[in-house]
Every structure is written in structure tokens, then in C-alpha cells.
Scaffold this motif. Structure first.
Motif, PDB file in Angstrom:
ATOM      1  N   PRO A   1       0.670  -1.702   0.234  1.00 31.80           N
ATOM      2  CA  PRO A   1       0.498   0.478   0.208  1.00 31.80           C
ATOM      3  C   PRO A   1       1.165   1.516  -0.196  1.00 31.80           C
ATOM      4  N   LYS A   2       0.441   2.435  -0.630  1.00 34.32           N
ATOM      5  CA  LYS A   2       1.364   3.597  -0.844  1.00 34.32           C
ATOM      6  C   LYS A   2       2.955   3.160  -1.116  1.00 34.32           C
ATOM      7  N   ALA A   3       2.980   2.227  -1.890  1.00 27.18           N
ATOM      8  CA  ALA A   3       4.358   2.659  -2.530  1.00 27.18           C
ATOM      9  C   ALA A   3       3.733   2.295  -4.439  1.00 27.18           C
ATOM     10  N   GLY A   4       2.938   3.260  -5.291  1.00 28.77           N
ATOM     11  CA  GLY A   4       3.166   3.054  -6.478  1.00 28.77           C
ATOM     12  C   GLY A   4       2.300   1.894  -7.331  1.00 28.77           C
ATOM     13  N   THR A   5       0.318   2.713  -7.407  1.00 26.81           N
ATOM     14  CA  THR A   5      -0.200   1.435  -8.013  1.00 26.81           C
ATOM     15  C   THR A   5      -0.043   2.167  -9.206  1.00 26.81           C
ATOM     16  N   SER A   6       1.207   3.032  -9.764  1.00 21.11           N
ATOM     17  CA  SER A   6       0.819   3.231 -11.341  1.00 21.11           C
ATOM     18  C   SER A   6       1.669   1.978 -11.718  1.00 21.11           C
ATOM     19  N   PHE A   7       2.498   1.588 -11.199  1.00 20.16           N
ATOM     20  CA  PHE A   7       3.280  -0.011 -12.128  1.00 20.16           C
ATOM     21  C   PHE A   7       2.275  -0.713 -12.432  1.00 20.16           C
ATOM     22  N   SER A   8       1.415  -0.755 -12.382  1.00 18.64           N
ATOM     23  CA  SER A   8      -0.051  -1.929 -12.973  1.00 18.64           C
ATOM     24  C   SER A   8       0.451  -0.786 -14.417  1.00 18.64           C
ATOM     25  N   THR A   9       0.004   0.364 -14.233  1.00 19.49           N
ATOM     26  CA  THR A   9       0.696   0.758 -16.024  1.00 19.49           C
ATOM     27  C   THR A   9       1.317  -0.038 -16.625  1.00 19.49           C
ATOM     28  N   THR A  10       2.418  -0.140 -16.360  1.00 23.91           N
ATOM     29  CA  THR A  10       3.204  -0.799 -17.121  1.00 23.91           C
ATOM     30  C   THR A  10       2.887  -2.212 -16.909  1.00 23.91           C
ATOM     31  N   LEU A  11       3.007  -3.027 -15.500  1.00 22.95           N
ATOM     32  CA  LEU A  11       2.365  -4.340 -16.298  1.00 22.95           C
ATOM     33  C   LEU A  11       1.067  -4.939 -16.803  1.00 22.95           C
ATOM     34  N   TYR A  12       0.268  -4.167 -16.956  1.00 25.30           N
ATOM     35  CA  TYR A  12      -0.802  -4.296 -18.076  1.00 25.30           C
ATOM     36  C   TYR A  12      -0.208  -4.747 -19.706  1.00 25.30           C
TER      37      TYR A  12
ATOM     38  N   ARG B   1       6.445   6.447   2.293  1.00 23.55           N
ATOM     39  CA  ARG B   1       4.791   5.687   2.708  1.00 23.55           C
ATOM     40  C   ARG B   1       4.108   5.761   3.861  1.00 23.55           C
ATOM     41  N   LEU B   2       5.277   6.040   5.029  1.00 21.98           N
ATOM     42  CA  LEU B   2       3.823   6.037   6.444  1.00 21.98           C
ATOM     43  C   LEU B   2       3.468   7.807   5.643  1.00 21.98           C
ATOM     44  N   LEU B   3       3.862   8.738   5.208  1.00 20.83           N
ATOM     45  CA  LEU B   3       3.409  10.296   5.203  1.00 20.83           C
ATOM     46  C   LEU B   3       1.818   9.565   4.241  1.00 20.83           C
ATOM     47  N   SER B   4       2.059   8.649   3.218  1.00 21.70           N
ATOM     48  CA  SER B   4       1.224   8.995   2.351  1.00 21.70           C
ATOM     49  C   SER B   4       0.008   7.658   3.072  1.00 21.70           C
ATOM     50  N   ALA B   5       0.482   6.870   3.788  1.00 19.52           N
ATOM     51  CA  ALA B   5      -0.905   6.177   4.442  1.00 19.52           C
ATOM     52  C   ALA B   5      -1.728   7.308   5.867  1.00 19.52           C
ATOM     53  N   LEU B   6      -0.846   8.161   6.523  1.00 18.27           N
ATOM     54  CA  LEU B   6      -1.036   8.894   7.190  1.00 18.27           C
ATOM     55  C   LEU B   6      -2.475  10.139   6.193  1.00 18.27           C
ATOM     56  N   HIS B   7      -1.958  10.095   4.741  1.00 15.56           N
ATOM     57  CA  HIS B   7      -2.929  11.403   4.398  1.00 15.56           C
ATOM     58  C   HIS B   7      -3.726  10.662   3.945  1.00 15.56           C
ATOM     59  N   THR B   8      -3.904   9.239   3.882  1.00 14.95           N
ATOM     60  CA  THR B   8      -5.466   8.703   3.148  1.00 14.95           C
ATOM     61  C   THR B   8      -6.125   7.634   4.164  1.00 14.95           C
ATOM     62  N   MET B   9      -4.866   7.415   5.050  1.00 14.24           N
ATOM     63  CA  MET B   9      -5.547   6.588   6.541  1.00 14.24           C
ATOM     64  C   MET B   9      -5.650   4.816   5.651  1.00 14.24           C
ATOM     65  N   ASN B  10      -5.329   4.799   4.255  1.00 14.53           N
ATOM     66  CA  ASN B  10      -5.386   3.275   3.965  1.00 14.53           C
ATOM     67  C   ASN B  10      -4.349   2.438   4.335  1.00 14.53           C
ATOM     68  N   ASN B  11      -4.624   1.846   5.105  1.00 17.94           N
ATOM     69  CA  ASN B  11      -3.809   0.475   6.443  1.00 17.94           C
ATOM     70  C   ASN B  11      -4.767  -0.677   6.409  1.00 17.94           C
ATOM     71  N   PRO B  12      -4.342  -1.753   5.134  1.00 17.34           N
ATOM     72  CA  PRO B  12      -4.818  -3.249   5.424  1.00 17.34           C
ATOM     73  C   PRO B  12      -4.569  -3.277   6.403  1.00 17.34           C
ATOM     74  N   GLY B  13      -5.344  -3.880   6.732  1.00 16.53           N
ATOM     75  CA  GLY B  13      -5.029  -5.539   7.647  1.00 16.53           C
ATOM     76  C   GLY B  13      -5.076  -5.127   9.200  1.00 16.53           C
ATOM     77  N   VAL B  14      -5.891  -3.447   9.606  1.00 11.84           N
ATOM     78  CA  VAL B  14      -5.886  -2.909  10.801  1.00 11.84           C
ATOM     79  C   VAL B  14      -7.356  -3.552  10.935  1.00 11.84           C
ATOM     80  N   SER B  15      -7.844  -4.125  12.522  1.00 12.99           N
ATOM     81  CA  SER B  15      -8.959  -4.809  12.650  1.00 12.99           C
ATOM     82  C   SER B  15     -10.182  -3.993  12.910  1.00 12.99           C
ATOM     83  N   GLU B  16     -11.135  -3.884  12.839  1.00 11.49           N
ATOM     84  CA  GLU B  16     -12.053  -3.315  13.342  1.00 11.49           C
ATOM     85  C   GLU B  16     -11.781  -2.899  14.441  1.00 11.49           C
ATOM     86  N   THR B  17     -11.738  -3.536  15.593  1.00  9.50           N
ATOM     87  CA  THR B  17     -11.154  -3.089  17.278  1.00  9.50           C
ATOM     88  C   THR B  17     -10.260  -1.497  16.588  1.00  9.50           C
ATOM     89  N   ARG B  18      -9.536  -2.099  16.512  1.00  9.90           N
ATOM     90  CA  ARG B  18      -8.602  -1.104  15.964  1.00  9.90           C
ATOM     91  C   ARG B  18      -8.898   0.147  15.404  1.00  9.90           C
TER      92      ARG B  18
END
Length: 299
Positions: free
Chosen positions: A46-57, A132-149
Motif C-alpha cells: 500500500p502507498k508504494a506505487g499503484t502506477s506500476f500497474s500500467t507497466t504490468l498491463y 510510505r508512512l506519510l502517504s498512509a497518514l494522509h489517506t488512512m489506507n492501512n490494510p490489516g487494521v482490525s475493526e476493533t483498532r
């Protein structure tokens, strides 16, 4: 005499706007020749370059327009991958060149499982954990965080609290060893060493912070048509509750986060950089080392 072939590509800044400068890729043709990557899976941190999908496709698929890339489509809910595959019909265009892109969630954030032998055909982009952490802070995109947390995470008030919230650090190490990015699991010495060992066996390791050079290296290693669209940021960080709350922290200013705040991912990043430099040399690409970033964390 060393033969050098110059490829001139238009690139983009991190914001996705065209750059004033062109990317100049220098390829030494006396270096290792490219090989076809017959089968691959993408380990997408997460937050490490979704744009790489363009090259892979474009690498795995045939018949795509040269400017095709996963983009947010107005009026269509969800991410950018499903609309793209619906528009260009993945099953029609892809996996017909003798190249197989494994997995059904091709751009998801599924961790690599330790019992899989597929790491040798895995591709990835590794990012400086501070960015990566700064980007995750701004989006709050953190897969794996349990519902209780999740509620507790929403209540953090400072970047220091966020970085040290249980499970946030060590995302890339965890995903290379079978855990979700923000899962509250132990990142100890054995875990870090196992992640680095897996990293070194991977088919391709790029560096998000050196995007243009990473795209050049991918094509130097595996061939394929190089396209200007590969240098565009197709998924710039969007505004969110995190962006509103932590707007004082610039997405480009990493001074508020130290390598010591995420020692596991920092060690992994240093190993990724070393491997990246090695492969740049092997495949005849220029190497530019930023010595100020190459230091070990104090833990």
C-alpha cells in the motif's frame, strides 16, 4: 568500444503532470540481455506505487492503446483496476502473449505467503518507509487494521502517534512474510531477515522513490515496449479525513519521520536499494547514489 543506446521518454512528476525534463535511459548493450518474464505476480505494498500497474498491463496484454492506464472513472464506484479491466476486457487482451499474470486480485494488497515458491516470479516496488508512512497518514489506507483498532487509529492526533500505533510500522516486511500490511504482528530480527531473503529472490525489485529508473530497469531486464504513460502517476494521493486532519504534514516533507521510527522497513528498504543498484549495473543502467539516505537506523 562500449555501445550505448539512448532512449528518450517523456516522463511525469509525482503529481502526474508532464515534467519539464525528459527521462534519459542509458542502456549499455554489452550488459546482460533482457529475458521474457513468462509468469509473474505483483506484491503490491500500500502507498508504494499503484502506477506500476500500467507497466504490468502493457507488458502482459496485447492490443491496448499506448496511452491506456488504470484511471479513476467518474461515476463509477470502487478503485481503478476493476473499471480498467472491464473496459479493456482482461481475459481478451491479456495472458495471450505467453506471459501469465497470476492471481485474481492483480492489484490488491495480498501478502506473499511463506509456503509459496512463487517469490522468484514476484515483482514489486519498495518505498522509503518515511514517504510510505506519510502517504498512509494522509489517506488512512492501512490494510490489516482490525475493526476493533480502527476507531482508535482514527483518534490519533500526531504523526508520532500514527507511526507508533500498533501494527502501522513494518508494513513491507510483514507483507513479504505472509502478514497483512497493518496487522498487529511482531516484526523481529527473524522476520526482517526472512523478508530480506525473500526480497533478494524476487524477479524484480523497483524503488518507488526512483520511479523513472525503476521503469527503465524493468524493461532492461524483461524487454517489452516502453511507453510514456508508464511515467505518469495514475493514482495520486486523494484527500481524505486523514489529509484534512494532518494537512500540516506535507506529503513531501519526511523530516517528521525518522528511519528509527520504522527500523524493519528501513532495513528492508536499504536491502532493496542495494539490490536495485546491483541490477542497474548488471543491466547497464546509470547509477546515482544518494549517500545521505544510505544510513542504518539507530535502534
Amino acid at each position: 568500444m562500449i555501445l550505448v543506446f539512448l532512449l528518450l521518454w517523456t516522463c511525469a512528476t509525482s503529481s502526474g503532470a508532464p515534467s519539464a525534463n525528459d527521462t534519459l535511459c542509458l542502456i549499455n548493450h554489452n550488459a546482460l540481455p533482457p529475458r521474457t518474464l513468462q509468469e509473474f505476480a505483483w506484491l503490491h505494498f500500500p502507498k508504494a506505487g499503484t502506477s506500476f500497474s500500467t507497466t504490468l498491463y502493457h507488458y502482459a496484454c496485447e492490443g491496448l492503446p499506448d496511452d491506456a492506464s488504470p484511471q479513476k472513472i467518474p461515476g463509477i464506484k470502487g478503485g481503478i483496476i476493476k473499471p480498467f479491466e472491464s473496459k479493456y476486457r482482461f481475459k481478451k487482451h491479456c495472458n495471450h502473449k505467453g506471459i501469465v499474470w497470476r492471481g485474481t486480485s492483480r492489484a490488491g494488497h495480498r501478502p506473499h505467503l511463506d509456503n509459496e515458491s512463487s517469490i522468484t516470479s514476484t515483482v514489486m516496488m519498495v518505498r522509503d518507509p518515511r514517504h510510505r508512512l506519510l502517504s498512509a497518514l494522509h489517506t488512512m489506507n492501512n490494510p490489516g487494521v482490525s475493526e476493533t483498532r480502527k476507531e482508535s487509529l482514527r483518534n490519533v492526533e500526531t504523526i508520532h502517534e500514527f507511526v507508533h500505533f500498533p501494527g502501522i510500522a513494518g508494513c513491507q516486511v510483514k507483507m513479504l512474510t505472509g502478514s497483512k500490511c497493518a496487522e498487529d504482528s511482531t516484526v523481529d530480527e527473524a522476520c526482517i531477515n526472512r523478508a530480506i531473503a525473500n526480497l533478494k529472490r524476487a524477479a524484480f525489485v523497483g524503488i518507488t522513490d526512483e520511479w523513472d529508473s525503476s521503469i527503465c530497469l524493468f524493461h532492461a531486464m524483461f524487454g517489452g515496449k516502453q511507453l510514456p504513460i508508464e511515467f505518469h502517476n495514475v493514482r495520486p494521493t486523494n484527500s481524505s479525513s486523514g489529509a484534512e486532519k494532518f494537512g500540516a504534514y506535507s506529503r513531501d516533507d519526511i523530516s517528521s519521520i525518522r528511519p528509527e521510527d520504522d527500523p524493519g522497513d528501513w532495513r528492508l528498504y536499504q536491502a532493496a536499494l542495494a539490490l536495485f543498484r546491483q541490477r542497474q549495473r548488471e543491466y547497464g543502467l546509470p547509477v546515482h547514489i544518494n549517500h545521505t539516505d544510505l544510513r542504518e537506523p539507530q535502534v
